[in-house]
Design an enzyme around this catalytic site. Structure first.
Site, short mmCIF file in Angstrom:
data_model
loop_
_atom_site.label_atom_id
_atom_site.label_comp_id
_atom_site.label_asym_id
_atom_site.label_seq_id
_atom_site.Cartn_x
_atom_site.Cartn_y
_atom_site.Cartn_z
CG HIS A 208 30.08 27.02 49.51
ND1 HIS A 208 30.53 27.90 50.45
CD2 HIS A 208 29.20 27.72 48.72
CE1 HIS A 208 29.96 29.09 50.26
NE2 HIS A 208 29.15 28.99 49.23
CD GLU B 265 34.58 24.22 51.58
OE1 GLU B 265 35.19 25.14 52.13
OE2 GLU B 265 33.75 24.42 50.64
CB CYS C 298 32.18 30.09 54.26
SG CYS C 298 30.88 28.87 54.01
CB CYS D 122 31.83 25.12 54.37
SG CYS D 122 31.08 25.44 52.77
CB THR E 89 36.37 49.79 18.96
OG1 THR E 89 37.76 49.92 19.25
CG2 THR E 89 36.08 48.35 18.56
CG LEU F 159 31.23 44.55 21.87
CD1 LEU F 159 31.27 45.74 22.83
CD2 LEU F 159 32.63 44.09 21.51
CB SER G 11 33.87 61.40 26.29
OG SER G 11 34.88 60.68 26.92
CD GLU H 227 36.56 41.99 22.81
OE1 GLU H 227 36.31 42.44 21.68
OE2 GLU H 227 36.15 40.88 23.20
N GLY I 196 39.81 50.03 21.29
CA GLY I 196 41.10 49.99 20.62
C GLY I 196 42.28 50.41 21.48
#
Length: 384
Positions: A64, A66, A89, A98, A210, A218, A235, A307, A309
């Site tokens: 982390h 720290e 944490c 940490c 799309t 993509l 769908s 993205e 449509g």
């Protein structure tokens, strides 16, 4: 800051601490795309007004911020002040607490931008430090720290990922001509930045319209720090077996969200090609954004890029699930009443009901302009 602090005290607090918290926030931002679903965190160790160590959370599962800053400071950390963007944490996760590293290093004071709402921390980190005799101050640049980690905060508070809506449009707000043409509205500089954005995402969402129109891959080109889950809202299970997405599903993950309208004869083919087929409830206008986001949140995905449509983008907006907008505006005009706009769906009937966003950045990209805007918090928002 102590309760009841005077205005003078608050101003001095900011003057003394803000430069170091600003630096810690700069460091934290370097973890974007590498640390999710963890938060981005930066830390700076200061002794006698000088920085003696810096660090940030560089990758998920790694040390982390720290710990990295304390290692850089070495023995100079004893008696110093640790500036950190998020509460340290106090539990064992992929790394030790940490708080124990801070105590062992001999830090005298911790100045944090904000508390961590994660239920295994949530004030416990600050209390552990105070119990060890370390002075703790909280709240310096808290708003900036919340903006930086807005995706993490939403996932913690709602169980759903942060939604980035992205589109390219003309000056008259069109994402396609009346005949449906959309390649290319934006220029190469805009497309390069769009690919960089993809490379920081956990998932990229498009509708089947799309896919049928553009056959997209993509992916981020060149690849970024993350490989996004490619999600198709479909769908009726119409994703073609010959599409780029289906043909690459064994190499890069593809999730096809369907409803009970999708016949088994089609979904079984997609499964055989390597796509994950996810049945979701059917709403009035197909797959509901909330249903998908709850599932992606269950998988601890933090940042989701929608993205399009327009119907898909509109459905997320109607569900009040657009958290940030990336609008690439090209100096072109299409005109036409039937030319498509970014957000379809029901929309908002009154100006008073409009989604309220704050512009965070405006960039010139070649001939284009990129406008980034984040949703303004409401009174009951997680970001208040």
């Amino acid at each position: 800051m102590p309760v009841g602090a005077t205005l003078r005290d608050r101003l001095k607090f900011m003057v003394d601490h803000q430069p170091f918290i600003e630096r810690a926030l700069e460091l934290a931002a370097r973890g974007a795309g590498f640390v999710e679903p963890n938060p981005m965190v930066g830390a700076v160790v200061v002794r006698d007004g000088a920085v003696v160590g810096e660090g940030f959370h560089e990758r998920f599962g790694g040390a982390h911020a720290e710990v990295n800053a304390l290692a850089a400071a070495g023995t100079a950390a004893r008696g110093a002040t640790l500036y950190v963007t998020l509460e340290p944490c106090c539990h064992h996760g992929k790394t030790p607490p940490c708080t124990e590293a801070i105590i062992a290093a001999g830090i005298a004071r911790v100045v944090a931008a904000m508390a961590d709402p994660f239920d295994r921390v949530a004030g416990g980190g600050f209390q552990r430090l105070r119990d060890a005799g370390i002075e703790v101050e909280v709240g310096c640049m808290q708003a900036a720290a919340r903006r930086l980690n807005a995706p993490y905060l939403k996932l913690i508070a709602t169980g759903m990922p942060y939604v980035h809506a992205k589109w390219a449009m003309t000056l008259d707000g069109k994402i396609a001509t009346a005949s449906g043409e959309s390649k290319w509205i934006s220029g190469p500089e805009s497309r390069r930045v769009a690919h960089e954005l993809r490379g920081r995402m956990d998932a990229i969402v498009v509708g089947i319209g799309t896919v049928l129109a553009d056959d997209p891959l993509l992916t981020a080109r060149p690849p970024g720090p993350r490989t996004a889950l490619r999600v198709v809202l479909d769908s009726r299970g119409r994703l073609p077996a010959a599409s780029h997405l289906a043909r690459t599903a064994r190499d890069l993950p593809v999730l096809v969200a369907v409803t009970d309208q999708a016949p088994t004869s089609l979904t079984s083919v997609l499964s055989e090609l390597g796509c994950e087929v996810l049945p979701l409830p059917r709403g009035e206008r197909g797959i509901e954004a909330d249903s998908l986001l709850r599932e992606l949140g269950r998988r601890r995905l933090t940042n989701v890029l929608v993205e399009g449509g327009g119907a898909v983008l509109g459905s997320f907006f109607d569900a009040d699930q657009v958290d940030e907008v990336h609008a690439f505006v090209a100096p072109k005009l299409f005109g036409g009443a039937s030319a498509r706009s970014p957000l379809a769906g029901q929309g908002r009937p009154r100006i008073a009901d409009a989604g309220r966003f704050e512009v965070s950045e405006v960039l010139r990209l070649g001939d284009d302009c990129l406008i980034r805007a984040s949703r303004l918090p409401s009174s009951d928002s997680i970001a208040r």
